[in-house]
Design a protein around this motif. Structure first.
Motif, PDB file in Angstrom:
ATOM      1  N   LEU A   1     -44.855  -8.978 -37.536  1.00 16.32           N
ATOM      2  CA  LEU A   1     -45.707 -10.140 -37.245  1.00 16.32           C
ATOM      3  C   LEU A   1     -45.552 -10.577 -35.786  1.00 16.32           C
ATOM      4  O   LEU A   1     -46.523 -10.981 -35.149  1.00 16.32           O
ATOM      5  CB  LEU A   1     -45.409 -11.297 -38.202  1.00 16.32           C
ATOM      6  N   THR A   2     -44.343 -10.447 -35.257  1.00 13.55           N
ATOM      7  CA  THR A   2     -44.149 -10.784 -33.840  1.00 13.55           C
ATOM      8  C   THR A   2     -45.026  -9.889 -32.966  1.00 13.55           C
ATOM      9  O   THR A   2     -45.690 -10.361 -32.034  1.00 13.55           O
ATOM     10  CB  THR A   2     -42.652 -10.640 -33.448  1.00 13.55           C
ATOM     11  N   GLU A   3     -45.064  -8.583 -33.294  1.00 12.35           N
ATOM     12  CA  GLU A   3     -45.914  -7.659 -32.514  1.00 12.35           C
ATOM     13  C   GLU A   3     -47.380  -8.082 -32.588  1.00 12.35           C
ATOM     14  O   GLU A   3     -48.084  -8.089 -31.585  1.00 12.35           O
ATOM     15  CB  GLU A   3     -45.814  -6.244 -33.105  1.00 12.35           C
ATOM     16  N   MET A   4     -47.826  -8.431 -33.793  1.00 14.00           N
ATOM     17  CA  MET A   4     -49.230  -8.849 -33.953  1.00 14.00           C
ATOM     18  C   MET A   4     -49.504 -10.111 -33.131  1.00 14.00           C
ATOM     19  O   MET A   4     -50.541 -10.233 -32.480  1.00 14.00           O
ATOM     20  CB  MET A   4     -49.543  -9.131 -35.438  1.00 14.00           C
ATOM     21  N   GLN A   5     -48.550 -11.031 -33.150  1.00 15.21           N
ATOM     22  CA  GLN A   5     -48.743 -12.296 -32.417  1.00 15.21           C
ATOM     23  C   GLN A   5     -48.766 -12.048 -30.906  1.00 15.21           C
ATOM     24  O   GLN A   5     -49.587 -12.615 -30.179  1.00 15.21           O
ATOM     25  CB  GLN A   5     -47.622 -13.281 -32.782  1.00 15.21           C
ATOM     26  N   GLN A   6     -47.889 -11.142 -30.452  1.00 16.61           N
ATOM     27  CA  GLN A   6     -47.862 -10.864 -29.011  1.00 16.61           C
ATOM     28  C   GLN A   6     -49.161 -10.195 -28.568  1.00 16.61           C
ATOM     29  O   GLN A   6     -49.654 -10.420 -27.468  1.00 16.61           O
ATOM     30  CB  GLN A   6     -46.645  -9.991 -28.675  1.00 16.61           C
TER      31      GLN A   6
END
Ligand code: DC
Length: 236
Positions: A120-125
């Motif tokens: 999810l962090t990757e998607m948010q970034q």
């Protein structure tokens, strides 16, 4: 129609607003985003959607491998608007289904899993690459966007947050037991703050706001003033 120049135009700016549940983050982040003409990113809705899918598929909320499979095929669309972000799983609108107290606890559970946080962090970034984002959550200033230009951490006492939440429910004509809500808030705070990865905490360079005795409008004005002041200083 007259085009009002926006002083933030053409700047790749990110505002992060973190804090515990019930601190007023969502309304405040959404309003700040709308006033700046930025996109509002509700990261909590993403954790809730993963929790919802895990529940739907009967997956153990602590089974990292099974959660990883869910994430690999997660067809998630976030549609920010005037109210809560609309959340689609495939073509299914799950916006209301994910915003229950139970789904809050489910989201809190899956959010402790490293694989969930990583993906999810990757998607948010990726979403943040476009700039002009107001991101709200628990770790947006510490982990997701550590270089964000403006960081805020919004807090309020558990009692005040429980009072606000029960008022919200009563306004919607729903039942509210303030003591139950307080117990849930304390449980979720403990889960979110004690997990090993990306726990709920203020970034060292965040402006901390205790909203216990402030209205939503007062907090929004305070945040917008801080951003303007910082912008004015950096252009000197
Ligand atoms: O903001 P919210 O209540 O919708 O978030 C639901 C849960 O998701 C929260 O209890 C913890 C988790 N979460 C997180 O771990 N990191 C974020 N950036 C946002 C939410």
């Amino acid at each position: 129609m007259e085009h009002k120049p926006n002083i933030y135009e053409n700047k790749k700016d990110i505002v992060t607003i973190d804090g515990p549940s019930g601190s007023g983050k969502s309304t405040i982040s959404r309003t700040v985003a709308s006033r700046l003409n930025f996109t509002y990113l509700d990261t909590g809705a993403m954790y809730r959607a993963v929790g919802y899918k895990a529940r739907q598929d009967g997956v153990d909320l602590e089974d990292g491998d099974a959660l990883s499979c869910i994430l690999d095929t997660l067809d998630l669309t976030l549609l920010p608007g005037n109210g809560d972000t609309r959340v689609l799983l495939g073509k299914n609108d799950i916006s209301s289904a994910i915003r229950t107290a139970e789904m809050g606890l489910v989201a809190s559970k899956v959010s402790a899993q490293p694989v969930v946080r990583r993906k999810l962090t990757e998607m948010q970034q990726k979403i943040g690459e476009q700039g002009k984002i107001v991101a709200e959550g628990r770790d947006t200033g510490t982990v997701v966007f550590p270089d964000a230009r403006y960081k805020f951490y919004l807090d309020a006492t558990p009692e005040e947050r429980a009072r606000r939440r029960s008022l919200q429910l009563l306004e919607k004509g729903e039942k509210a037991d303030e003591l139950d809500i307080l117990a849930q808030i304390i449980k979720r705070d403990a889960n979110d703050s004690s997990r090993a990865i990306a726990p709920l905490k203020a970034a060292d360079d965040a402006v901390i706001i205790d909203s216990s005795n402030l209205t939503i409008d007062e907090v929004v004005c305070f945040i917008l003033e801080k951003i303007s002041a910082s912008l004015a200083n950096s252009s000197k």
